[in-house]
Design an enzyme around this catalytic site. Sequence first.
Site, PDB file in Angstrom:
ATOM      1  N   GLU A  54       0.822  -1.205   0.000  1.00  0.00           N
ATOM      2  CA  GLU A  54       0.000   0.000   0.000  1.00  0.00           C
ATOM      3  C   GLU A  54       0.866   1.270   0.000  1.00  0.00           C
ATOM      4  O   GLU A  54       0.561   2.251  -0.675  1.00  0.00           O
ATOM      5  CB  GLU A  54      -0.920   0.019   1.225  1.00  0.00           C
ATOM      6  CG  GLU A  54      -1.864  -1.170   1.302  1.00  0.00           C
ATOM      7  CD  GLU A  54      -1.301  -2.321   2.128  1.00  0.00           C
ATOM      8  OE1 GLU A  54      -2.083  -2.930   2.880  1.00  0.00           O
ATOM      9  OE2 GLU A  54      -0.087  -2.596   2.013  1.00  0.00           O
ATOM     10  N   CYS A  88      -0.099   0.172   7.641  1.00  0.00           N
ATOM     11  CA  CYS A  88      -0.569   0.595   6.325  1.00  0.00           C
ATOM     12  C   CYS A  88      -1.964   1.222   6.399  1.00  0.00           C
ATOM     13  O   CYS A  88      -2.290   2.123   5.632  1.00  0.00           O
ATOM     14  CB  CYS A  88      -0.584  -0.586   5.368  1.00  0.00           C
ATOM     15  SG  CYS A  88       1.063  -1.170   4.945  1.00  0.00           S
ATOM     16  N   SER A 172      27.641 -44.335  -0.200  1.00  0.00           N
ATOM     17  CA  SER A 172      27.667 -43.055  -0.903  1.00  0.00           C
ATOM     18  C   SER A 172      28.597 -43.086  -2.100  1.00  0.00           C
ATOM     19  O   SER A 172      28.647 -42.133  -2.880  1.00  0.00           O
ATOM     20  CB  SER A 172      28.096 -41.938   0.060  1.00  0.00           C
ATOM     21  OG  SER A 172      29.377 -42.223   0.602  1.00  0.00           O
ATOM     22  N   ARG A 192      12.677 -24.483  -4.747  1.00  0.00           N
ATOM     23  CA  ARG A 192      13.460 -24.261  -3.536  1.00  0.00           C
ATOM     24  C   ARG A 192      13.529 -22.772  -3.199  1.00  0.00           C
ATOM     25  O   ARG A 192      13.441 -22.388  -2.030  1.00  0.00           O
ATOM     26  CB  ARG A 192      14.881 -24.801  -3.716  1.00  0.00           C
ATOM     27  CG  ARG A 192      14.991 -26.315  -3.747  1.00  0.00           C
ATOM     28  CD  ARG A 192      16.428 -26.736  -4.006  1.00  0.00           C
ATOM     29  NE  ARG A 192      16.582 -28.188  -4.026  1.00  0.00           N
ATOM     30  CZ  ARG A 192      17.726 -28.806  -4.286  1.00  0.00           C
ATOM     31  NH1 ARG A 192      18.818 -28.094  -4.555  1.00  0.00           N
ATOM     32  NH2 ARG A 192      17.792 -30.122  -4.278  1.00  0.00           N
ATOM     33  N   THR A 204      19.229 -39.848   3.031  1.00  0.00           N
ATOM     34  CA  THR A 204      19.404 -39.011   1.853  1.00  0.00           C
ATOM     35  C   THR A 204      20.652 -38.146   1.994  1.00  0.00           C
ATOM     36  O   THR A 204      21.430 -37.998   1.046  1.00  0.00           O
ATOM     37  CB  THR A 204      18.165 -38.117   1.641  1.00  0.00           C
ATOM     38  OG1 THR A 204      17.027 -38.962   1.412  1.00  0.00           O
ATOM     39  CG2 THR A 204      18.347 -37.187   0.459  1.00  0.00           C
ATOM     40  N   LEU A 212      21.471 -28.852  -1.559  1.00  0.00           N
ATOM     41  CA  LEU A 212      20.167 -28.248  -1.226  1.00  0.00           C
ATOM     42  C   LEU A 212      20.180 -26.734  -1.372  1.00  0.00           C
ATOM     43  O   LEU A 212      19.645 -26.006  -0.537  1.00  0.00           O
ATOM     44  CB  LEU A 212      19.729 -28.646   0.193  1.00  0.00           C
ATOM     45  CG  LEU A 212      19.582 -30.146   0.471  1.00  0.00           C
ATOM     46  CD1 LEU A 212      19.035 -30.371   1.871  1.00  0.00           C
ATOM     47  CD2 LEU A 212      18.695 -30.822  -0.564  1.00  0.00           C
ATOM     48  N   GLU A 291      12.327 -33.039   0.573  1.00  0.00           N
ATOM     49  CA  GLU A 291      12.857 -33.666  -0.643  1.00  0.00           C
ATOM     50  C   GLU A 291      13.226 -35.137  -0.469  1.00  0.00           C
ATOM     51  O   GLU A 291      13.704 -35.762  -1.402  1.00  0.00           O
ATOM     52  CB  GLU A 291      14.073 -32.878  -1.151  1.00  0.00           C
ATOM     53  CG  GLU A 291      13.711 -31.630  -1.928  1.00  0.00           C
ATOM     54  CD  GLU A 291      14.740 -31.272  -2.986  1.00  0.00           C
ATOM     55  OE1 GLU A 291      15.620 -32.095  -3.296  1.00  0.00           O
ATOM     56  OE2 GLU A 291      14.661 -30.157  -3.508  1.00  0.00           O
ATOM     57  N   LEU A 297       9.478 -38.874   3.745  1.00  0.00           N
ATOM     58  CA  LEU A 297       8.270 -38.520   2.998  1.00  0.00           C
ATOM     59  C   LEU A 297       7.069 -39.320   3.498  1.00  0.00           C
ATOM     60  O   LEU A 297       5.985 -38.762   3.707  1.00  0.00           O
ATOM     61  CB  LEU A 297       8.490 -38.768   1.507  1.00  0.00           C
ATOM     62  CG  LEU A 297       9.418 -37.796   0.779  1.00  0.00           C
ATOM     63  CD1 LEU A 297       9.840 -38.364  -0.568  1.00  0.00           C
ATOM     64  CD2 LEU A 297       8.756 -36.436   0.593  1.00  0.00           C
TER      65      LEU A 297
END
Length: 348
Positions: A54, A88, A172, A192, A204, A212, A291, A297
């Site tokens: 505004e 505002c 890994s 992201r 992970t 990331l 992720e 997940l």
Amino acid sequence: MLSFSEKYMHRCLELASLGIGNTAPNPMVGSVIVYDDKIIGEGFHQQYGKPHAEVNAINSVKDKELLKRSTIYVNLEPCSHFGKTPPCADFIIENKIPNVVIGTPDVNEVVCQNGIKKLFDVGCNVKVGVLEKECRELNKRFFTFHEKKRPFILLKWAQTSDGFIDRIRTSSDKSPANISDKFHRILTHKWRSEEQAIMVGTQTALLDNPKLNTRQWTGNNPTRIVIDRTLRLPKNLNLFDGSIPTLIFTEIKNAESTTNKEFINIDFDENWLEQMLTILHKRKIQSIMVEGGSMLLNTFIQKNLWDEAGVFTSKIKFHNGIKAPTLIGNYIKREIIDGNIHEVIVPC
């Protein structure tokens, strides 16, 4: 066909969206000032701590005398309190703007209805609820944060056409399976940049050694969050390079935090996910992209703690591996590009 009010509110939403990724924990807000059915000023909230929409809209008007006969449109209720910037609502009143059209009330308890009341009390003609559904959708992160008292949670993964998110890996030394195409990798980095935080589980972090960050998109890097219950992750992982603020949730007490690496203690034997979300809410982290991996997940899915999912399905097949999560929800978007499918899903 849109009415005049809807047309100008739609413009507010267009302007507001330009602030995505830069305004949190504030909402995205756009504002338009109309005189004699013509836009004479407009603005949006560009960055947290800087002037609100505004103020930018009013300041953009060349002939300030016209404000006394104008209508100001804004997609969210004007604030009524002193925060990083002055109220505002007071600035609208100070400039004697007689008509105010608001998309939706603010749900932040320090603002909720107070800005509207302040405008009513001085005699402004106030209309509320124009394109309200669209206004809430734009600021879904903000509304979730204040109404559910937790961050907005976006789940994201890529899967093969036969339903796997990775091959079976125990070291890994073996690089992550390449499921996503170039377009989706860029899209992921764009996503992201729009969220305040990004989260991965222990496996992970250990097997993929992700950065990331948003290196394939221009935008802010989200705060990195990793689950490391027993602090078994190696110190030389990319997550711990100190380049981006990183939170590590662990059960180990008195772990020593360093620059951009903070250890947070929680009890993993009792509602650990809820504990973590409560802590993140207190820290004003408005949104999280989760992720992976599959265990993390699925934990969010099983507890029904998610608000949106972005799933990329490649045309390639693995035939065996780590099974992708299964969601029950409403598909609100589906695109097919070169045989690959991108879907956006929300809870039923």
